[in-house]
Design a protein around this motif. Structure first.
Motif, PDB file in Angstrom:
ATOM      1  N   UNK A 173       0.754  -1.097   0.034  1.00  0.00           N
ATOM      2  CA  UNK A 173      -0.029  -0.128  -0.078  1.00  0.00           C
ATOM      3  C   UNK A 173       0.742   1.263   0.116  1.00  0.00           C
ATOM      4  N   UNK A 174       0.193   2.355  -0.097  1.00  0.00           N
ATOM      5  CA  UNK A 174       0.969   3.716  -0.502  1.00  0.00           C
ATOM      6  C   UNK A 174       0.226   4.770   0.022  1.00  0.00           C
ATOM      7  N   UNK A 175       1.087   5.851   0.239  1.00  0.00           N
ATOM      8  CA  UNK A 175       0.251   7.147   0.713  1.00  0.00           C
ATOM      9  C   UNK A 175       1.484   8.321   0.536  1.00  0.00           C
ATOM     10  N   UNK A 176       0.918   9.404   0.675  1.00  0.00           N
ATOM     11  CA  UNK A 176       1.843  10.618   0.481  1.00  0.00           C
ATOM     12  C   UNK A 176       1.657  11.607   1.619  1.00  0.00           C
ATOM     13  N   UNK A 177       2.726  12.398   1.980  1.00  0.00           N
ATOM     14  CA  UNK A 177       2.656  13.209   2.941  1.00  0.00           C
ATOM     15  C   UNK A 177       3.577  14.547   2.722  1.00  0.00           C
ATOM     16  N   UNK A 178       3.375  15.394   3.352  1.00  0.00           N
ATOM     17  CA  UNK A 178       4.217  16.745   3.485  1.00  0.00           C
ATOM     18  C   UNK A 178       5.545  16.681   4.430  1.00  0.00           C
ATOM     19  N   UNK A 179       6.775  16.658   3.778  1.00  0.00           N
ATOM     20  CA  UNK A 179       7.794  16.420   4.645  1.00  0.00           C
ATOM     21  C   UNK A 179       8.320  15.118   4.851  1.00  0.00           C
ATOM     22  N   UNK A 212      10.611   5.025   0.138  1.00  0.00           N
ATOM     23  CA  UNK A 212      10.303   6.672   0.182  1.00  0.00           C
ATOM     24  C   UNK A 212      10.724   7.329  -0.964  1.00  0.00           C
ATOM     25  N   UNK A 213      10.157   8.120  -1.730  1.00  0.00           N
ATOM     26  CA  UNK A 213      10.380   8.694  -2.926  1.00  0.00           C
ATOM     27  C   UNK A 213      10.059  10.390  -2.817  1.00  0.00           C
ATOM     28  N   UNK A 214      10.762  11.044  -3.232  1.00  0.00           N
ATOM     29  CA  UNK A 214      10.176  12.408  -3.434  1.00  0.00           C
ATOM     30  C   UNK A 214      10.943  13.308  -4.718  1.00  0.00           C
ATOM     31  N   UNK A 217      11.745  17.319  -2.363  1.00  0.00           N
ATOM     32  CA  UNK A 217      11.920  17.320  -0.860  1.00  0.00           C
ATOM     33  C   UNK A 217      10.980  17.947   0.082  1.00  0.00           C
ATOM     34  N   UNK A 218       9.639  18.006  -0.415  1.00  0.00           N
ATOM     35  CA  UNK A 218       8.491  18.546   0.203  1.00  0.00           C
ATOM     36  C   UNK A 218       7.524  17.449   0.089  1.00  0.00           C
ATOM     37  N   UNK A 219       7.037  17.158  -0.954  1.00  0.00           N
ATOM     38  CA  UNK A 219       5.698  15.793  -0.977  1.00  0.00           C
ATOM     39  C   UNK A 219       6.644  14.569  -1.318  1.00  0.00           C
ATOM     40  N   UNK A 220       6.294  13.867  -0.297  1.00  0.00           N
ATOM     41  CA  UNK A 220       6.775  12.280  -0.124  1.00  0.00           C
ATOM     42  C   UNK A 220       5.745  11.435  -0.396  1.00  0.00           C
ATOM     43  N   UNK A 221       6.291  10.220  -1.277  1.00  0.00           N
ATOM     44  CA  UNK A 221       5.574   9.176  -1.518  1.00  0.00           C
ATOM     45  C   UNK A 221       5.793   8.074  -0.749  1.00  0.00           C
ATOM     46  N   UNK A 222       5.243   7.335  -0.042  1.00  0.00           N
ATOM     47  CA  UNK A 222       5.488   6.246   1.004  1.00  0.00           C
ATOM     48  C   UNK A 222       4.964   5.107   0.612  1.00  0.00           C
TER      49      UNK A 222
END
Length: 309
Positions: A173-179, A212-214, A217-222
């Motif tokens: 599964x995956x999700x995104x976050x700030x920082x 973890x990918x960006x 360097x602000x929006x990260x995909x986990x």
């Protein structure tokens, strides 16, 4: 008496003649060794003075490399040859360190130089012995170089192993976050996978996997995954995946926090580039230590897996 003088003069003449007969005007110096490394990795390491200082057989001071009574200075040039100056107050030699690629995983290092002798027979003999001493020193240095760089960990800073992928069934599964995502965010995703696996009565067969990918360097995909012992159906947010068995994968293990994990991740990518390996799938961290249960990051054990072909 005259006979003795004549004999002495004859012996001296023969010795002087032998000087010119057996000692050339230019004495060539040459030594070599085969090193189990890539030419790119070896070249990069030889230009890193801190790295060279770890194996240099003599004294190192202020970026100068001493061995016996000479100073060696390694200069930058092309990937195929490094100029090395050999000097003291009485000597100044230029030499070349050739990096000859034998294969993708081996380099022959050939170190050559030359010393001009003299027309004075005594200085000629003296120069010859000096040249042979320097050649012996060069040989001792290149043997130390070989013993150090034959160990890939001394080039990349981590013990990177080549292994085969075992056939694995995964859910992801995956999700995104700030920082940069924190452990609560990461393990929140992992717990969703664990809960779904439990609901389907299948067992987790390995440690949680993390990528973890960006781009900015602000929006990260986990992305997180769990290896399982049996296939289960995908859902809207959880996908069934499979790692094909018997493929090649690079592996290293580290102990410590995110900083050392990131360094190891970068070095394993450099290793793959040096050996001209392509990544057919995304690399990932295997979280050996549960970072929620163990808050002390110095105790975290993490494996890094980098699929290659």
């Amino acid at each position: 008496m005259k006979k003795r003088i004549l004999i002495s003069l004859t012996v001296i003449a023969l010795l002087i003649g032998a000087d010119y007969l057996f000692i050339p005007n230019i004495v060539n110096l040459k030594t070599s060794a085969n090193i189990s490394a890539t030419r790119t990795g070896l070249h990069r390491s030889l230009l890193d003075k801190d790295n060279v200082a770890k194996w240099w057989p003599g004294k190192v001071s202020n970026d100068s490399f001493y061995f016996n009574d000479l100073v060696y200075t390694i200069n930058n040039s092309t990937i195929t040859v490094l100029p090395v100056e050999i000097a003291n107050k009485n000597t100044l030699l230029t030499s070349s360190l050739f990096l000859i690629e034998i294969s993708k995983e081996a380099v022959m290092v050939e170190w050559v130089s030359a010393m001009v002798t003299s027309y004075n027979p005594f200085k000629r003999l003296q120069a010859y012995y000096k040249a042979k001493k320097i050649e012996a020193d060069m040989s001792a240095i290149i043997n130390k170089m070989k013993s150090f760089y034959d160990v890939s960990e001394n080039i990349y800073g981590f013990n990177i192993k080549k292994e085969l992928v075992m056939d694995s069934i995964l859910i992801q599964t995956s999700d995104s976050c700030k920082g940069i995502p924190n452990n609560q965010f990461i393990y929140g995703l992992i717990d969703k996978l664990r809960e779904y696996a439990a609901s389907q009565s299948v067992k987790q067969t390995g440690y949680p996997m993390l990528n973890i990918f960006t781009n900015d360097s602000i929006n990260f995909v986990v992305k997180v995954a769990l290896p399982l012992n049996h296939y289960i159906p995908s859902t809207a947010n959880i996908l069934q995946k499979r790692m094909l068995g018997m493929g090649n994968i690079l592996v290293t293990e580290v102990k410590g926090g995110n900083a050392i994990g990131s360094r190891a991740f970068e070095q394993i990518k450099i290793y793959a580039d040096d050996y001209q390996r392509l990544a057919p799938a995304i690399p990932f961290y295997s979280l050996i230590t549960d970072r929620i249960k163990e808050p002390d990051s110095t105790k975290w054990v993490t494996k890094i897996y980098f699929p290659v072909m």
